[in-house]
Write a protein that holds these residues in place. Structure first.
Motif, PDB file in Angstrom:
ATOM      1  N   ALA A   3      38.149  23.134  42.061  1.00 46.75           N
ATOM      2  CA  ALA A   3      37.153  24.161  41.767  1.00 46.75           C
ATOM      3  C   ALA A   3      37.848  25.353  41.116  1.00 46.75           C
ATOM      4  O   ALA A   3      39.077  25.465  41.146  1.00 46.75           O
ATOM      5  CB  ALA A   3      36.451  24.586  43.047  1.00 46.75           C
ATOM      6  N   ASN A   4      37.086  26.227  40.564  1.00 41.16           N
ATOM      7  CA  ASN A   4      37.639  27.392  39.886  1.00 41.16           C
ATOM      8  C   ASN A   4      38.624  28.134  40.794  1.00 41.16           C
ATOM      9  O   ASN A   4      38.279  28.559  41.884  1.00 41.16           O
ATOM     10  CB  ASN A   4      36.502  28.320  39.466  1.00 41.16           C
ATOM     11  N   THR A   5      39.823  28.276  40.326  1.00 38.87           N
ATOM     12  CA  THR A   5      40.897  28.904  41.101  1.00 38.87           C
ATOM     13  C   THR A   5      40.594  30.360  41.386  1.00 38.87           C
ATOM     14  O   THR A   5      40.991  30.893  42.413  1.00 38.87           O
ATOM     15  CB  THR A   5      42.224  28.781  40.334  1.00 38.87           C
ATOM     16  N   PHE A   6      39.879  31.021  40.501  1.00 42.54           N
ATOM     17  CA  PHE A   6      39.581  32.444  40.671  1.00 42.54           C
ATOM     18  C   PHE A   6      38.658  32.710  41.858  1.00 42.54           C
ATOM     19  O   PHE A   6      38.528  33.837  42.289  1.00 42.54           O
ATOM     20  CB  PHE A   6      38.946  33.018  39.397  1.00 42.54           C
ATOM     21  N   THR A   7      37.998  31.673  42.377  1.00 42.70           N
ATOM     22  CA  THR A   7      37.089  31.877  43.505  1.00 42.70           C
ATOM     23  C   THR A   7      37.796  31.771  44.850  1.00 42.70           C
ATOM     24  O   THR A   7      37.180  32.016  45.887  1.00 42.70           O
ATOM     25  CB  THR A   7      35.942  30.849  43.469  1.00 42.70           C
ATOM     26  N   ARG A   8      39.051  31.426  44.872  1.00 39.30           N
ATOM     27  CA  ARG A   8      39.806  31.323  46.126  1.00 39.30           C
ATOM     28  C   ARG A   8      40.071  32.705  46.701  1.00 39.30           C
ATOM     29  O   ARG A   8      40.311  33.665  45.970  1.00 39.30           O
ATOM     30  CB  ARG A   8      41.146  30.612  45.893  1.00 39.30           C
ATOM     31  N   PHE A   9      40.050  32.793  48.038  1.00 38.57           N
ATOM     32  CA  PHE A   9      40.315  34.070  48.702  1.00 38.57           C
ATOM     33  C   PHE A   9      41.671  34.614  48.294  1.00 38.57           C
ATOM     34  O   PHE A   9      41.811  35.810  48.013  1.00 38.57           O
ATOM     35  CB  PHE A   9      40.254  33.896  50.230  1.00 38.57           C
ATOM     36  N   SER A  10      42.680  33.750  48.249  1.00 40.17           N
ATOM     37  CA  SER A  10      44.036  34.203  47.930  1.00 40.17           C
ATOM     38  C   SER A  10      44.164  34.631  46.471  1.00 40.17           C
ATOM     39  O   SER A  10      45.142  35.277  46.101  1.00 40.17           O
ATOM     40  CB  SER A  10      45.066  33.128  48.269  1.00 40.17           C
ATOM     41  N   ALA A  11      43.191  34.296  45.646  1.00 40.44           N
ATOM     42  CA  ALA A  11      43.181  34.778  44.261  1.00 40.44           C
ATOM     43  C   ALA A  11      42.430  36.103  44.161  1.00 40.44           C
ATOM     44  O   ALA A  11      42.856  37.011  43.446  1.00 40.44           O
ATOM     45  CB  ALA A  11      42.536  33.739  43.343  1.00 40.44           C
ATOM     46  N   LEU A  12      41.329  36.207  44.883  1.00 42.21           N
ATOM     47  CA  LEU A  12      40.485  37.397  44.776  1.00 42.21           C
ATOM     48  C   LEU A  12      40.969  38.582  45.604  1.00 42.21           C
ATOM     49  O   LEU A  12      40.829  39.732  45.173  1.00 42.21           O
ATOM     50  CB  LEU A  12      39.053  37.057  45.197  1.00 42.21           C
ATOM     51  N   ALA A  13      41.502  38.332  46.780  1.00 41.49           N
ATOM     52  CA  ALA A  13      41.886  39.419  47.676  1.00 41.49           C
ATOM     53  C   ALA A  13      42.851  40.413  47.026  1.00 41.49           C
ATOM     54  O   ALA A  13      42.621  41.627  47.095  1.00 41.49           O
ATOM     55  CB  ALA A  13      42.459  38.871  48.979  1.00 41.49           C
ATOM     56  N   LEU A  77      47.907  34.623  38.673  1.00 42.75           N
ATOM     57  CA  LEU A  77      49.063  35.453  39.019  1.00 42.75           C
ATOM     58  C   LEU A  77      49.268  36.578  38.008  1.00 42.75           C
ATOM     59  O   LEU A  77      49.606  37.705  38.380  1.00 42.75           O
ATOM     60  CB  LEU A  77      50.319  34.597  39.142  1.00 42.75           C
ATOM     61  N   ALA A  78      49.050  36.281  36.736  1.00 43.83           N
ATOM     62  CA  ALA A  78      49.177  37.309  35.703  1.00 43.83           C
ATOM     63  C   ALA A  78      48.109  38.389  35.891  1.00 43.83           C
ATOM     64  O   ALA A  78      48.392  39.594  35.759  1.00 43.83           O
ATOM     65  CB  ALA A  78      49.062  36.689  34.318  1.00 43.83           C
ATOM     66  N   LEU A  79      46.904  37.981  36.215  1.00 43.52           N
ATOM     67  CA  LEU A  79      45.832  38.945  36.447  1.00 43.52           C
ATOM     68  C   LEU A  79      46.112  39.790  37.684  1.00 43.52           C
ATOM     69  O   LEU A  79      45.870  41.003  37.688  1.00 43.52           O
ATOM     70  CB  LEU A  79      44.494  38.215  36.583  1.00 43.52           C
TER      71      LEU A  79
END
Length: 96
Positions: A3-13, A77-79
């Motif tokens: 699924a879209n990686t950007f929706t993961r908690f560890s990506a968004l937090a 990670l860049a974002l």
């Protein structure tokens, strides 16, 4: 495919934490101005906590997702790095 990686908690937090840190800095500047204070104050401590507490979350994200989906993980990670840099920029530029 994951699924879209950007929706993961560890990506968004970390992104949300950086935005909150930036909002704190902008709010402090709006209320107090850019003059240095004798005591760092609550805003400075919250800012520091928000930035430092991102490190384990970003590390977890990198460990979990870099091998699985490297291209998407590197984009996240860049974002995250950009968001942290934007949050820290006014502090560094204005010597707060």
């Amino acid at each position: 495919m994951h699924a879209n990686t950007f929706t993961r908690f560890s990506a968004l937090a970390p992104l949300v934490m950086s935005l909150v840190a930036l909002a704190l800095v902008i709010g402090r500047i709006a209320v107090v101005g850019t003059a240095r204070q004798v005591d760092e104050g609550t805003v400075a401590h919250l800012f520091q906590l928000l930035i430092v507490c991102q490190v384990p979350i970003v590390a977890f994200f990198a460990i979990k997702w870099l091998r699985r989906i490297p291209k998407q993980a590197l984009a996240v990670l860049a974002l995250q790095a950009l968001a942290a840099a934007v949050a820290c920029a006014p502090v560094a530029y204005l010597n707060l």
